[in-house]
Design a protein around this motif. Structure first.
Motif: not given
Length: 119
Positions: A19-34, A55-66
């Protein structure tokens, strides 16, 4: 400005999980998609998955989804990538990235965390 710092990489046997993590800091409210990307030296950077912070909507590369799953914590400041059933071809430097609220371009990038999958 937004700062992104990845962690959680390492060496794992084929079939294992990370499980990888990515900690965001700074002006995080100005980000739309991660999103998560990965890159192997000499190869193109590949898109893995993205999540819309609002929205929480996700998108995956087809080869990796699952096998891979992207998520955010409740504060929407930590991005995760759950990786299961890892294969040697998953070996790469994994980067997190974020867009602004004004366009689809990924303007903010972390330095990456190394994932090595061995047989």
């Amino acid at each position: 400005q937004v700062q992104l710092v990845e962690s959680g990489g390492g060496s794992v046997q084929t079939g294992g999980s990370l499980r990888l993590s990515c900690a965001a800091s700074g002006r995080t409210s100005t980000t739309g998609t991660m999103a998560w990307f990965r890159q192997t030296p000499g190869k193109d950077r590949d898109f893995i998955a993205s999540i819309d912070r609002t929205s929480g909507i996700t998108d995956y590369a087809a080869s990796l989804k699952g096998r891979f799953a992207i998520s955010l914590d409740d504060a929407k400041t930590t991005l995760y990538l759950q990786m299961n059933g890892l294969k040697p071809d998953d070996t790469a430097v994994y980067h997190c990235a974020a867009t602004t609220l004004f366009g689809p371009e990924y303007m903010f990038w972390g330095l990456g965390t190394q994932v090595i999958v061995f047989t």
